[in-house]
Scaffold this motif. Structure first.
Motif, PDB file in Angstrom:
ATOM      1  N   UNK A 168       0.811  -1.145   0.230  1.00 13.00           N
ATOM      2  CA  UNK A 168       0.126   0.107   0.202  1.00 13.00           C
ATOM      3  C   UNK A 168       0.853   1.303  -0.052  1.00 13.00           C
ATOM      4  N   UNK A 169       2.056   1.253   0.547  1.00 19.27           N
ATOM      5  CA  UNK A 169       2.858   2.266   0.758  1.00 19.27           C
ATOM      6  C   UNK A 169       3.431   2.712  -0.698  1.00 19.27           C
ATOM      7  N   UNK A 170       3.328   1.745  -1.624  1.00 24.89           N
ATOM      8  CA  UNK A 170       3.962   1.795  -2.619  1.00 24.89           C
ATOM      9  C   UNK A 170       2.823   2.297  -3.923  1.00 24.89           C
ATOM     10  N   UNK A 171       1.750   2.629  -3.454  1.00 27.69           N
ATOM     11  CA  UNK A 171       0.363   3.122  -4.243  1.00 27.69           C
ATOM     12  C   UNK A 171       0.690   4.826  -4.465  1.00 27.69           C
ATOM     13  N   UNK A 172       0.153   5.395  -5.380  1.00 29.35           N
ATOM     14  CA  UNK A 172       0.018   6.854  -5.289  1.00 29.35           C
ATOM     15  C   UNK A 172      -1.339   7.276  -5.432  1.00 29.35           C
ATOM     16  N   UNK A 173      -2.191   6.601  -6.120  1.00 27.37           N
ATOM     17  CA  UNK A 173      -3.603   7.201  -6.168  1.00 27.37           C
ATOM     18  C   UNK A 173      -4.594   6.160  -5.778  1.00 27.37           C
ATOM     19  N   UNK A 174      -6.005   6.689  -5.408  1.00 25.10           N
ATOM     20  CA  UNK A 174      -6.962   5.938  -4.884  1.00 25.10           C
ATOM     21  C   UNK A 174      -7.100   4.723  -5.629  1.00 25.10           C
ATOM     22  N   UNK A 175      -7.269   4.915  -7.209  1.00 27.88           N
ATOM     23  CA  UNK A 175      -7.378   3.608  -7.897  1.00 27.88           C
ATOM     24  C   UNK A 175      -6.317   2.497  -7.813  1.00 27.88           C
ATOM     25  N   UNK A 176      -5.202   2.702  -7.454  1.00 30.12           N
ATOM     26  CA  UNK A 176      -4.197   1.816  -7.083  1.00 30.12           C
ATOM     27  C   UNK A 176      -4.339   0.939  -6.015  1.00 30.12           C
ATOM     28  N   UNK A 177      -4.842   1.807  -4.903  1.00 25.96           N
ATOM     29  CA  UNK A 177      -5.085   1.333  -3.427  1.00 25.96           C
ATOM     30  C   UNK A 177      -6.402   0.352  -3.699  1.00 25.96           C
ATOM     31  N   UNK A 178      -7.263   0.712  -4.500  1.00 26.28           N
ATOM     32  CA  UNK A 178      -8.370  -0.139  -4.609  1.00 26.28           C
ATOM     33  C   UNK A 178      -8.060  -1.330  -5.383  1.00 26.28           C
ATOM     34  N   UNK A 179      -7.271  -1.354  -6.087  1.00 25.84           N
ATOM     35  CA  UNK A 179      -6.930  -2.492  -7.043  1.00 25.84           C
ATOM     36  C   UNK A 179      -5.868  -3.265  -6.012  1.00 25.84           C
ATOM     37  N   UNK A 180      -5.069  -2.755  -5.178  1.00 24.42           N
ATOM     38  CA  UNK A 180      -4.442  -3.542  -4.262  1.00 24.42           C
ATOM     39  C   UNK A 180      -5.415  -4.308  -3.276  1.00 24.42           C
ATOM     40  N   UNK A 181      -6.372  -3.751  -2.856  1.00 18.08           N
ATOM     41  CA  UNK A 181      -7.250  -4.237  -1.851  1.00 18.08           C
ATOM     42  C   UNK A 181      -8.082  -5.456  -2.518  1.00 18.08           C
ATOM     43  N   UNK A 182      -8.378  -5.275  -3.816  1.00 16.46           N
ATOM     44  CA  UNK A 182      -8.804  -6.212  -4.271  1.00 16.46           C
ATOM     45  C   UNK A 182      -8.060  -7.327  -4.757  1.00 16.46           C
ATOM     46  N   UNK A 183      -6.725  -7.187  -5.011  1.00 21.24           N
ATOM     47  CA  UNK A 183      -5.657  -8.282  -4.928  1.00 21.24           C
ATOM     48  C   UNK A 183      -5.632  -9.022  -3.883  1.00 21.24           C
ATOM     49  N   UNK A 184      -5.463  -8.342  -2.687  1.00 19.43           N
ATOM     50  CA  UNK A 184      -5.622  -8.889  -1.367  1.00 19.43           C
ATOM     51  C   UNK A 184      -6.674  -9.680  -0.895  1.00 19.43           C
ATOM     52  N   UNK A 185      -7.840  -9.207  -1.297  1.00 15.30           N
ATOM     53  CA  UNK A 185      -9.082  -9.987  -1.057  1.00 15.30           C
ATOM     54  C   UNK A 185      -9.038 -11.245  -1.842  1.00 15.30           C
ATOM     55  N   UNK A 186      -8.560 -11.181  -3.127  1.00 14.07           N
ATOM     56  CA  UNK A 186      -8.468 -12.547  -3.796  1.00 14.07           C
ATOM     57  C   UNK A 186      -7.387 -13.499  -3.291  1.00 14.07           C
ATOM     58  N   UNK A 187      -6.236 -13.140  -2.702  1.00 18.97           N
ATOM     59  CA  UNK A 187      -5.433 -13.911  -1.942  1.00 18.97           C
ATOM     60  C   UNK A 187      -6.178 -14.426  -0.623  1.00 18.97           C
ATOM     61  N   UNK A 188      -6.981 -13.781  -0.014  1.00 21.40           N
ATOM     62  CA  UNK A 188      -7.881 -14.284   1.075  1.00 21.40           C
ATOM     63  C   UNK A 188      -8.744 -15.551   0.344  1.00 21.40           C
ATOM     64  N   UNK A 189      -9.184 -15.150  -0.582  1.00 25.86           N
ATOM     65  CA  UNK A 189     -10.123 -16.244  -1.111  1.00 25.86           C
ATOM     66  C   UNK A 189      -9.332 -17.375  -1.621  1.00 25.86           C
ATOM     67  N   UNK A 190      -8.171 -17.242  -2.057  1.00 23.87           N
ATOM     68  CA  UNK A 190      -7.268 -18.623  -2.330  1.00 23.87           C
ATOM     69  C   UNK A 190      -6.718 -19.163  -1.003  1.00 23.87           C
ATOM     70  N   UNK A 191      -6.990 -18.432   0.096  1.00 20.95           N
ATOM     71  CA  UNK A 191      -6.315 -19.014   1.525  1.00 20.95           C
ATOM     72  C   UNK A 191      -4.786 -18.960   1.363  1.00 20.95           C
ATOM     73  N   UNK A 192      -4.200 -17.956   0.671  1.00 21.29           N
ATOM     74  CA  UNK A 192      -2.768 -17.681   0.678  1.00 21.29           C
ATOM     75  C   UNK A 192      -2.445 -16.680   1.798  1.00 21.29           C
ATOM     76  N   UNK A 193      -3.442 -15.949   2.362  1.00 23.67           N
ATOM     77  CA  UNK A 193      -3.254 -15.022   3.406  1.00 23.67           C
ATOM     78  C   UNK A 193      -4.203 -14.866   4.234  1.00 23.67           C
TER      79      UNK A 193
END
Length: 318
Positions: A168-193
């Motif tokens: 998250x520290x590497x994101x610059x705009x809100x769209x990047x932060x939202x995409x990162x949250x989407x990626x994280x939620x997908x990793x949770x769905x895969x039970x990786x995190x």
């Protein structure tokens, strides 16, 4: 006036994961006592007098059993079953533990026996193993550690949410932060995190290799590639990544992966109250080290071992 136990744990073991593990244990013991143990004793007053109906006594009993008991290892096909019940084995718990042990307890249907795993010269101590345990686990469960560098099973944890924070520290705009949250939620769905999970780093290998590789890959892949990856529910062709996460292979990782891993290590190191040089100075000054209390020496060994592993990662990702 001496410090309270929780204050001393926090002061000596901040960043190691031990204070949090102890607090979780205490909460579980308290919950178990009031929901199961106390109602059972109250239902059988002839067996349990009011004198023994004490949370503190129950806490002491739990600590005694967990510190001196053994658990029969699960078979490979038993992973989904409940853990085996603890066994009290007086003949076994008189032996000390070290990673480089020379004996171990063998289980069978009819007996338990302590078996030497190598030739033990006359007069030498017989060492058992309590399992592949890092120093933070040893001090948490048994109250002792192996001095650096003796514990070859030592590990350092990087909290999974710390990697998310670094990304998250590497994101610059809100769209990047939202995409990162989407990626994280997908990793949770895969039970990786998970919110309470950790990536476990050993001296020679990453014990949670699949989880960390997948997390670095998903958080760092281009947006379009992530869309395709998500549409396939995380399934890919049989081809594997070009290198595993053995410690020696970390320098071969993609630059973006290494940078995210490095930033995660730097954030993890901020959780400790002191830096590596401070620990080294204490260990190298034998006179000062000898004046430390037993607990201070043990805690220092835990912190130092973890920081050595984390600083090794910094060197490999630079």
């Amino acid at each position: 006036m001496s410090a309270r136990p929780e204050e001393e744990r926090r002061r000596l073991l901040q960043g190691t994961g031990v204070p949090e593990a102890v607090e979780k244990d205490l909460a579980n013991v308290r919950s178990e006592y009031y929901s199961i143990v106390l109602p059972f004793m109250e239902a059988h007053p002839k067996l349990f007098s009011r004198r023994v109906r004490s949370l503190e006594l129950y806490r002491q009993l739990v600590a005694l059993v967990m510190a001196y008991s053994f658990q029969e290892p699960l078979e490979e096909d038993e992973d989904e079953k409940e853990p085996n019940s603890p066994l009290m084995v007086p003949a076994a718990d008189i032996l000390n533990h070290i990673a480089n042990h020379n004996a171990n307890l063998e289980y069978s249907a009819n007996y338990l026996r302590m078996v030497a795993t190598q030739t033990i010269p006359k007069g030498h101590e017989i060492f058992n193993t309590y399992g592949q345990m890092a120093n933070w686990q040893l001090i948490h469960m048994y109250g002792f550690v192996e001095p650096y560098p003796d514990n070859t099973d030592d590990t350092a944890d990087i909290q999974m949410v710390t990697v998310r924070e670094a990304a998250l520290q590497g994101t610059k705009v809100e769209a990047e932060r939202l995409l990162l949250c989407e990626r994280w939620n997908f990793l949770c769905k895969l039970e990786m995190v998970g919110e309470e999970g950790a990536f476990v780093i050993g001296r020679e290998e990453v014990l949670t290799e699949e989880e960390l590789i997948t997390t670095l890959k998903v958080l760092c892949m281009p947006a379009e590639e992530f869309r395709e990856f998500k549409d396939q529910d995380g399934l890919e062709d049989d081809k594997r990544e070009e290198c595993s996460l053995a410690i020696t292979n970390i320098p071969k990782l993609r630059a973006s992966w290494k940078q995210l891993l490095r930033n995660s290590v730097l954030l993890t190191l901020q959780n400790y109250a002191t830096d590596l040089k401070t620990e080294q100075d204490l260990l190298n000054n034998k006179e000062v080290y000898a004046k430390l209390s037993w607990r201070e020496q043990q805690a220092l060994q835990v912190r130092y071992g973890q920081k050595m592993i984390l600083h090794q990662l910094l060197e490999l990702t630079s």
